[in-house]
Design a protein around this motif. Structure first.
Motif, PDB file in Angstrom:
ATOM      1  N   ARG B  18       0.861  -1.476  -0.027  1.00 30.13           N
ATOM      2  CA  ARG B  18       0.063   0.154   0.051  1.00 30.13           C
ATOM      3  C   ARG B  18       0.852   1.385   0.082  1.00 30.13           C
ATOM      4  O   ARG B  18       0.456   2.232  -0.758  1.00 30.13           O
ATOM      5  CB  ARG B  18      -0.976   0.094   1.119  1.00 30.13           C
ATOM      6  N   ALA B  21       2.060   2.174  -3.256  1.00 28.23           N
ATOM      7  CA  ALA B  21       1.292   2.199  -4.243  1.00 28.23           C
ATOM      8  C   ALA B  21       0.896   3.811  -4.536  1.00 28.23           C
ATOM      9  O   ALA B  21       0.839   4.798  -3.441  1.00 28.23           O
ATOM     10  CB  ALA B  21      -0.045   1.823  -4.068  1.00 28.23           C
ATOM     11  N   ARG B  22       0.850   4.278  -5.991  1.00 27.65           N
ATOM     12  CA  ARG B  22       0.797   5.833  -6.098  1.00 27.65           C
ATOM     13  C   ARG B  22      -0.500   6.340  -5.618  1.00 27.65           C
ATOM     14  O   ARG B  22      -0.431   7.516  -5.173  1.00 27.65           O
ATOM     15  CB  ARG B  22       0.607   6.167  -7.738  1.00 27.65           C
ATOM     16  N   SER B  23      -1.606   5.342  -5.539  1.00 27.07           N
ATOM     17  CA  SER B  23      -2.893   5.771  -5.170  1.00 27.07           C
ATOM     18  C   SER B  23      -2.650   6.307  -3.753  1.00 27.07           C
ATOM     19  O   SER B  23      -3.497   7.161  -3.085  1.00 27.07           O
ATOM     20  CB  SER B  23      -3.890   4.589  -5.205  1.00 27.07           C
ATOM     21  N   PHE B  24      -2.094   5.539  -2.808  1.00 28.86           N
ATOM     22  CA  PHE B  24      -1.830   5.818  -1.368  1.00 28.86           C
ATOM     23  C   PHE B  24      -1.275   7.432  -1.293  1.00 28.86           C
ATOM     24  O   PHE B  24      -1.792   8.493  -0.642  1.00 28.86           O
ATOM     25  CB  PHE B  24      -0.779   5.112  -0.521  1.00 28.86           C
ATOM     26  N   ILE B  26      -1.330   9.643  -3.812  1.00 28.46           N
ATOM     27  CA  ILE B  26      -2.352  10.798  -4.316  1.00 28.46           C
ATOM     28  C   ILE B  26      -3.414  11.131  -3.291  1.00 28.46           C
ATOM     29  O   ILE B  26      -3.882  12.243  -3.268  1.00 28.46           O
ATOM     30  CB  ILE B  26      -2.880  10.165  -5.635  1.00 28.46           C
ATOM     31  N   GLY B  27      -3.925   9.925  -2.779  1.00 33.23           N
ATOM     32  CA  GLY B  27      -4.814   9.989  -1.739  1.00 33.23           C
ATOM     33  C   GLY B  27      -4.605  10.891  -0.557  1.00 33.23           C
ATOM     34  O   GLY B  27      -5.592  11.816  -0.145  1.00 33.23           O
ATOM     35  N   GLN B 235      -1.350   7.404   7.493  1.00 35.91           N
ATOM     36  CA  GLN B 235      -2.076   8.509   6.634  1.00 35.91           C
ATOM     37  C   GLN B 235      -2.899   9.666   7.356  1.00 35.91           C
ATOM     38  O   GLN B 235      -2.913  10.835   7.219  1.00 35.91           O
ATOM     39  CB  GLN B 235      -3.164   7.945   5.657  1.00 35.91           C
TER      40      GLN B 235
END
Ligand code: ATP
Ligand code: MG
Lengths: 305, 395
Positions: B18, B21-24, B26-27, B235
């Motif tokens: 996780r 991951a790029r999504s992390f 960006i999120g 996060q």
């Protein structure tokens, strides 16, 4: 751990599994000794996968027991097994090397050993150039190679492989055959299922034929043959068709280019056949053929599934 | 290998996958951006107009019409209603159903408010009182002393009583409460859904079959939940910390210690809420074998989360002290979102917090046990969607 390493017997004892009306396994028993390669054959839906999953312990049997090293298979024993599932199971987005290291670590390897062994199996199975590729980007056959590496990477003391050869190219088939023989040579019992009977015949010390959940034959190919008579190839160019009909213990398998293939039941004398052939005219050939596993399989299983 | 090591290996894989991951990334960036926008807009958002609700008791009902007019003249919209007795009115204020309660006679009005009285409403009420007093003076005195009359009139003002001490930082506390509520809602929803999706991914790719040949079902589940939970915690720390720092730096926030306290309590409640919801999400996910079926099986769980969020948002703005709010805030599905919000408003009593924590922990224990059972019974059974009852019966 008492079972560190290889050299223990797998005993499958009367396992039974019912799915509604279907008896997927019906009192299936067999043993596989250290160093032995055991081939599991049978029609689609015969119960091979069910039996292997029960042996591994991911599926519970309704009755019967599976023992390894003389004790019922428990979690610690299972950790020493190498398993190749029938349907491929890997994280699609994980990289090949990383995936194998992860699995080796889950089997109790420290990271150095996990890494070394994963690299070793990757080169052994021709995957070195794909070590940093995501699993889902590999071709199906290469995914199958990774799956094999996943079953082998933790140096298992028992191999349970469900159709390990499916999807492999001829080079990979030879590679895997060599690996299985080598593992057996190291004292590991190897069990695998396959529909490629020539391969099973070539590779296996013993074979189990399963039909509708029941183990209908089990033994070395020679043992299976012994109860099964032989195939006779008679070349009698002048013989009219039907010359061999009515001979006791004889079945005509087919006629091709003046050669008649006959199936001789177990214990039947071949001399009356020769006499009948000579009665039709000259006989140019009269050979016994050892039936192949494929022929034995058809014999045992019959024409229906 | 010890169970702890197996759990850690599984958790570590989740963390690595996780965090990389790029999504992390960006999120996280998007969350911070949204938070900053929220903080900067905060003033205008909460200054939003809404009619002030005034309850009138007894003789005070006579001022209904003139109060509305006077208030309107000062730009304040007032909606009056008649209240049975003062006690009912006071509880309506506590529950957030009324903003002010007016009792007494027109010449001697008393006002009860929750914390402080709106200045415009105060002036409107003062005008009414002074007008009444003036009328009485004019009627009763034969020899008029104008100075005396003016002095008496000027002295006549509305008598204000607050139920609680006014809090000058209320607006900021409310903003903090709403931010922590929104952050917790989003984190619980996101990481709960990721747990379910992870369970389904392992089922649909059938990797679970080779994993379970070496780790126990509960180890696999615990590792996944812990790994994803830590990612979510990281996060939340980053987003929350950045939010507090930026708000203090921009001068919007003058109560940094309250903000930090809110964030720390928020992290604790994230952990409690995550364990609560992740257990349910994991069990729900284990019932299906294909990603396409995930949404439908998760719908009941996400609905509860959405409800908790919407309720919290409404209750915190209107009635953080109401007894209904207090009751909801200790119930496990709502506690992880509502209680930290109430704590930011310092509306939650110590006992309520203790009860909320104890109840949530107790339900986490029960749910984790139940979820482990459902998961173990369902995770190897691929194919059609499973029913809860058959899974529990079979094991
Ligand atoms: N989960 C299940 N639910 C119901 N029936 C099942 C299930 N799994 C297997 N069966 C049934 O059990 C029988 C044996 O299946 P199994 O998968 O073991 O066969 P197989 O020998 O491996 O076949 P194949 O060569 O096609 O892989 C089949 O009739 C199958 O339909
Ligand atoms: Mg099969």
């Amino acid at each position: 751990m008492p079972w560190e390493g290889a050299g223990f017997v797998l005993e499958v004892d009367g396992i039974t599994k019912r799915y509604g009306d279907v008896l997927a396994c019906d009192r299936v028993s067999f043993t596989v000794a250290p160093g032995e390669v055991f081939g599991f054959v049978g029609a689609n839906g015969a119960g091979k996968t069910t039996a292997l999953r029960i042996a591994l312990g991911v599926l519970s049997a309704d009755a019967g027991a599976v023992r390894w090293a003389g004790a019922p298979v428990d979690h610690a024993a299972r950790r020493r097994f190498g398993y190749l599932p029938e349907e491929r199971g890997l994280y699609p987005r994980m990289r090949v090397l990383e995936h194998l290291v992860y699995l080796a670590e889950l089997h109790g390897f420290d990271v150095t050993r996990a890494d070394g062994d994963a690299e070793r199996w990757l080169s052994r199975l021709g995957l070195r150039e794909h070590r940093d590729t995501e699993v889902q980007r590999l071709s199906l056959g290469n995914q199958q190679r990774v799956q094999l590496a996943a079953a082998l990477v933790h140096d298992p003391g028992l191999l349970l492989l469900d159709e390990p050869f499916s999807g492999l190219d001829p080079v990979a088939v030879d590679l895997l055959s060599a690996v299985l023989r080598e593992r057996a040579g190291a004292g590991v019992p190897v069990v695998f299922s396959s529909h490629q009977l020539d391969l099973v015949e070539r590779l296996c010390d013993r074979v189990g034929i399963i039909q509708s959940g029941r183990l209908v034959a089990c033994g070395t190919v020679a043992e299976l043959r012994s109860g099964m008579g032989s195939t006779l190839l008679v070349e009698a160019p002048a013989a009219a068709s039907g010359w061999a009909d009515g001979l006791p213990g004889v079945t005509v398998l087919g006629v091709h280019n003046g050669q008649t293939r006959l199936r001789l039941a177990a214990g039947v004398d071949d001399q009356p056949v020769l006499a009948a052939a000579l009665a039709t005219g000259p006989v140019r050939g009269f050979t016994h053929q050892r039936p192949s596993l494929a022929e034995l399989y058809r014999e045992v299983v019959g024409d229906g599934a | 290998m010890s169970p702890a090591r197996a759990v850690w290996l599984v958790a570590r894989r989740e963390l690595r996958t996780r965090l990389r991951a790029r999504s992390f990334l960006i999120g996280t960036a998007v969350s911070i951006a949204v938070l900053v926008a929220f903080v900067l807009m905060q003033g205008t958002l909460f200054g939003a107009e809404r009619a002030t609700r005034v309850g009138l008791v007894g003789q005070a009902t006579a001022v209904a019409g003139s109060l509305t007019e006077e208030a309107l003249a000062r730009g304040l919209e007032v909606r009056v209603s008649t209240v049975r007795d003062p006690a009912a009115g006071e509880s309506a204020i506590t529950d957030g159903d009324l903003d002010a309660l007016v009792t007494g006679t027109p010449a001697a009005l008393h006002v009860v408010v929750d914390e402080s009285l709106d200045e415009n409403l105060r002036r409107a009420l003062n005008t009414l009182v002074q007008r009444e007093v003036l009328r009485a003076q004019l009627a009763s005195v034969e020899e008029l002393d104008p100075d005396q009359v003016l002095a008496t009139v000027a002295d006549a003002t509305v008598d204000v009583r607050s139920l609680r001490a006014p809090d000058p930082s209320h607006e900021q506390r409310l903003a903090l409460a709403l931010v922590i509520v929104a952050l917790l809602y989003l984190s619980l929803l996101l990481y709960g859904t990721l747990v379910a999706q992870g369970v389904v991914e392992e089922k649909s790719s059938r990797v679970v079959e080779i994993l379970l040949a070496t780790v126990r079902p509960w180890e696999l589940l615990a590792g996944k939940v812990i790994g994803l939970g830590l990612v979510g915690l990281a996060q939340l720390v980053v987003v929350g910390g950045a939010g507090v720092a930026l708000a203090v730096f921009a001068g919007v926030l003058t109560i940094p210690s309250v903000a930090v306290g809110t964030l720390l309590w928020g992290l604790l409640w994230y952990l409690l809420g995550y364990l609560f919801y992740a257990s349910v999400f994991a069990a729900a996910g284990s019932l299906v074998s294909r990603q396409e079926e995930t949404q439908s099986v998760l719908l009941p769980v996400t609905s509860v989360l959405v409800l908790a969020f919407v309720l919290s948002f409404g209750l915190l703005t209107r009635a953080p002290n109401a007894s209904a709010t207090a009751v909801l805030s200790v119930l496990p599905p709502f506690a992880p979102i509502l209680t930290p919000g109430r704590m930011a408003l310092s509306a939650a009593t110590g006992w309520q917090v203790v009860i909320a924590i104890v109840l949530t922990l107790a339900s986490v224990v029960v749910l984790a046990w139940l979820s482990g059972r459902i998961y173990a019974g369902a995770v190897l059974r691929t194919g059609a969607r499973l029913r809860l009852r058959e899974v529990l019966r079979r094991h």
